[in-house]
Enzyme design. Structure first.
Site, PDB file in Angstrom:
ATOM      1  N   MET A 196       0.814  -1.211   0.000  1.00 44.85           N
ATOM      2  CA  MET A 196       0.000   0.000   0.000  1.00 44.85           C
ATOM      3  C   MET A 196       0.847   1.261   0.000  1.00 44.85           C
ATOM      4  O   MET A 196       0.510   2.247  -0.663  1.00 44.85           O
ATOM      5  CB  MET A 196      -0.931  -0.002   1.209  1.00 44.85           C
ATOM      6  CG  MET A 196      -2.092  -0.947   1.107  1.00 44.85           C
ATOM      7  SD  MET A 196      -3.362  -0.361  -0.034  1.00 44.85           S
ATOM      8  CE  MET A 196      -4.134   0.909   0.956  1.00 44.85           C
ATOM      9  N   ARG A 233       0.534   4.119  -2.631  1.00 47.95           N
ATOM     10  CA  ARG A 233       0.149   5.488  -2.282  1.00 47.95           C
ATOM     11  C   ARG A 233       1.063   6.505  -2.949  1.00 47.95           C
ATOM     12  O   ARG A 233       0.604   7.559  -3.410  1.00 47.95           O
ATOM     13  CB  ARG A 233       0.159   5.650  -0.763  1.00 47.95           C
ATOM     14  CG  ARG A 233      -1.055   4.991  -0.122  1.00 47.95           C
ATOM     15  CD  ARG A 233      -1.010   4.942   1.382  1.00 47.95           C
ATOM     16  NE  ARG A 233      -2.275   4.411   1.889  1.00 47.95           N
ATOM     17  CZ  ARG A 233      -2.511   4.085   3.150  1.00 47.95           C
ATOM     18  NH1 ARG A 233      -1.550   4.211   4.047  1.00 47.95           N
ATOM     19  NH2 ARG A 233      -3.684   3.618   3.502  1.00 47.95           N
ATOM     20  N   TYR A 242      -8.988   6.492  -3.706  1.00 47.22           N
ATOM     21  CA  TYR A 242      -8.494   5.124  -3.500  1.00 47.22           C
ATOM     22  C   TYR A 242      -7.103   5.088  -2.883  1.00 47.22           C
ATOM     23  O   TYR A 242      -6.434   6.101  -2.771  1.00 47.22           O
ATOM     24  CB  TYR A 242      -8.612   4.255  -4.748  1.00 47.22           C
ATOM     25  CG  TYR A 242      -7.897   4.630  -6.017  1.00 47.22           C
ATOM     26  CD1 TYR A 242      -6.887   5.568  -6.085  1.00 47.22           C
ATOM     27  CD2 TYR A 242      -8.253   3.980  -7.209  1.00 47.22           C
ATOM     28  CE1 TYR A 242      -6.253   5.853  -7.270  1.00 47.22           C
ATOM     29  CE2 TYR A 242      -7.620   4.261  -8.405  1.00 47.22           C
ATOM     30  CZ  TYR A 242      -6.621   5.199  -8.429  1.00 47.22           C
ATOM     31  OH  TYR A 242      -5.990   5.480  -9.619  1.00 47.22           O
ATOM     32  N   GLU A 243      -6.726   3.884  -2.448  1.00 51.00           N
ATOM     33  CA  GLU A 243      -5.497   3.654  -1.666  1.00 51.00           C
ATOM     34  C   GLU A 243      -5.483   4.475  -0.373  1.00 51.00           C
ATOM     35  O   GLU A 243      -4.423   4.916   0.090  1.00 51.00           O
ATOM     36  CB  GLU A 243      -4.244   3.961  -2.502  1.00 51.00           C
ATOM     37  CG  GLU A 243      -4.170   3.214  -3.819  1.00 51.00           C
ATOM     38  CD  GLU A 243      -4.268   1.703  -3.666  1.00 51.00           C
ATOM     39  OE1 GLU A 243      -4.064   1.199  -2.554  1.00 51.00           O
ATOM     40  OE2 GLU A 243      -4.552   1.034  -4.672  1.00 51.00           O
ATOM     41  N   GLY A 244      -6.643   4.643   0.229  1.00 53.20           N
ATOM     42  CA  GLY A 244      -6.763   5.437   1.442  1.00 53.20           C
ATOM     43  C   GLY A 244      -7.141   6.862   1.091  1.00 53.20           C
ATOM     44  O   GLY A 244      -6.376   7.561   0.420  1.00 53.20           O
TER      45      GLY A 244
END
Length: 589
Positions: free
Chosen positions: A292, A296, A436-438
């Protein structure tokens, strides 16, 4: 409509003049032969591929979208051929480990290539980008057998990757996920569950698709400590490396999305899919965050790439579009680039994009230093900076990229709102990068709640000390003294504000109230630091073109006078605290 032009001159300037790329890489084992000239040559060819092969597929791919018929995903016309050309040219393995067939080039090259991919065709760029994230997780946490079996073909790009994390009731809070993995007694597991929002979950390029799936073992406790990570391929792999039978997974549907229409975002059903454990049981999030964190940074670069492409097209349009009269009362019509408000929009996008690219390159170089430098203290120092900047790069770059796309669309007026110009696609595509991705709110909370307190607060202090040292050591010409002074003042405010927040570390509401404003503040100061470096290097450079010197100097002044003052308002807003946010009862909203 103007085509995409890879920003090679700016790339060459950053590597050759601003960051002393040659000396930095020469100090790292394995990179002794890599210099700025080589990097620029590689990126020139990469840029040609992006501009000539991928950008022409961007708008048609968006209009056609992906299809799911009889359980099979079909990507838009031309995507499969373009992907095979991408692999055959070796672009998939640019920064990959040479042990498994990669070219082993620095991450700065990878990040700059990722930017160009994202500018040319964001939907396409997700295929190799997600594959690389999977490679990171397997390389750091997988068994030797899994590495040997999967990494060579993933690094080459022959096989692609997907991250299967999210469920309908478990997004940011992965502790709520319900997917299960039953041990089969031979070291493998049967995975059952449904995942949503799975980018690159399936495609029609051929080869295998390696899914990394979060699931719980039978005896796993509730919460995040009970989650494990598994590798589950679309096709099982025979002992000789050939593809065997289809694994028990299927695409339930394709998500209908605002943007990235050419990217197959899947609902994935795992109906006893055979998988293998990556890392330790119950430590799936540890392995997942390796993946992740890489993703990010990649997503931040996606925002940067969209901003670059949108700004380029807006500048080209503004030079051609004739409307209104000049400020001196001359006869009209004149190109709209002569109007002050249009210039402000164009300059904002360019100032944010150029500084973002510089910070992206600097962060990538820190990643290589953290991985390769001979001195452990230097490695740890660099690793700390990467940790600190990861949420900043992800959130600020995507916020600024979206803002630049919207401003660029505005330059087109009504023509920006219709499909023909392509500007509305940039706005739609850029929007997902903030989510997305947090989400960017999660990134901001990570910065304030986790990264600032690291090393008892010494991590951000070290970063601020580095900026202050560079500002003091940089030979600033007279025309840049105002810029340097403004950045120094903003840095002083940021240092005081950081101490203010560190003192409130235990107050979750205060952290939440401050987080997104603080991250923007942090990013603007970081960009100011780099504008001082870039403009100073440009004015002193014997090799930089006169146009580049003029552009960097003007942009640095614009940034300091028009964008950096936002930090004063952000400081005031943050210090107002959480009281006004939490005062209204939830039933009164």
């Amino acid at each position: 409509m103007a085509g995409y032009i890879p920003p090679i001159e700016d790339v060459s300037f950053l590597l050759g003049e601003v960051f002393d790329f040659n000396a930095q890489m020469a100090a790292l084992p394995g990179f002794e032969e890599v210099d700025a000239d080589l990097a620029t040559s590689v990126l020139e060819e990469a840029g040609k591929f992006c501009a000539e092969v991928l950008e022409p597929l961007n708008r048609p791919g968006d209009e056609e979208g992906c299809r799911l018929e009889n359980g099979l995903v079909t990507t838009p016309k031309g995507f499969a051929d373009a992907y095979r050309a991408f692999v055959e040219a070796g672009w998939g393995g640019l920064s990959g480990d040479p042990e498994f067939g990669g070219q082993g080039l620095p991450r700065a090259l990878q990040i700059l290539f990722d930017e160009m991919l994202s500018s040319a065709n964001l939907s396409f760029g997700l295929f190799p980008g997600l594959t690389r994230g999977g490679v990171e997780a397997i390389a750091h946490h997988g068994s030797e057998e899994l590495k040997q079996k999967y990494l060579p073909k993933m690094i080459s790009g022959e096989w692609t990757g997907a991250m299967a994390l999210t469920e309908s009731s478990a997004g940011t809070d992965l502790g709520l996920l319900t997917s299960r993995a039953e041990p089969l007694g031979d070291g493998s597991y049967a995975i059952r569950g449904t995942k949503i929002f799975i980018s690159s979950g399936d495609q029609d390029f051929g080869g295998n698709i390696v899914h990394l799936v979060l699931a719980r073992l039978p005896d796993a406790p509730k919460g995040v400590k009970g989650i494990s990570l598994f590798l589950a391929p679309k096709f099982l792999v025979n002992d000789d490396g050939s593809l065997g039978e289809r694994n028990r997974m299927s695409v339930g549907s394709l998500e209908h999305k605002m943007g990235i229409h050419a990217q197959p975002t899947c609902v994935m059903n795992y109906d006893g899919a055979i998988g293998w454990l990556i890392g330790e049981p119950g430590r799936g999030l540890n392995a997942m965050f390796t993946m992740m964190n890489a993703e990010r940074l990649f997503v931040g670069i996606q925002g940067l790439g969209i901003g670059e492409a949108a700004n380029q097209k807006a500048v080209a349009y503004a030079r051609e579009r004739l409307q209104g009269r000049s400020a001196d009362g001359g006869c009209g019509p004149v190109p709209i680039i002569d109007h002050a408000d249009v210039r402000k929009m164009l300059l904002t996008g360019r100032a944010l994009t150029d500084a973002g690219r510089a910070l992206g390159v600097w962060t990538a170089m820190q990643m290589d230093i953290a991985a390769r430098h001979r001195d452990e203290t230097v490695r740890q120092n660099a690793n700390g900076f990467v940790a600190l900047l990861t949420p900043v790069v992800k959130a600020a770059f995507t916020d600024f990229g979206f803002e630049t796309a919207v401003l660029s669309q505005q330059v087109f007026g009504g023509h920006g709102y219709i499909r023909e110009s392509g500007m509305e696609q940039y706005v739609r595509d850029a929007r997902i990068t903030q989510i997305y991705e947090g989400t960017n709110g999660v990134q901001a909370m990570d910065l304030v709640g986790r990264k600032l307190p690291m090393e008892d607060g010494d991590l951000p202090r070290r970063f601020f000390k580095l900026i202050r040292r560079d500002l003091a050591a940089t030979a600033v010409p007279a025309e840049l003294e105002m810029v340097s002074a403004a950045v120094g003042e903003a840095l002083a405010r940021l240092e005081k504000l950081t101490e203010y927040l560190l003192a409130k570390d235990a107050d979750l509401d205060e952290a939440g109230a401050a987080a997104t404003d603080y991250l923007r503040f942090f990013a603007l100061v970081s960009f100011g630091w780099l504008w001082v470096l870039m403009a100073s290097k440009a004015t002193a450079s014997a090799g930089a073109s006169s146009l580049l010197k003029q552009r960097k100097l003007s942009l640095a002044r614009f940034f300091a006078s028009r964008l950096l003052p936002q930090t004063a308002a952000l400081d005031t807003a943050i210090r107002s605290g959480a009281a006004t946010l939490m005062a209204l009862d939830s039933e009164l909203f």
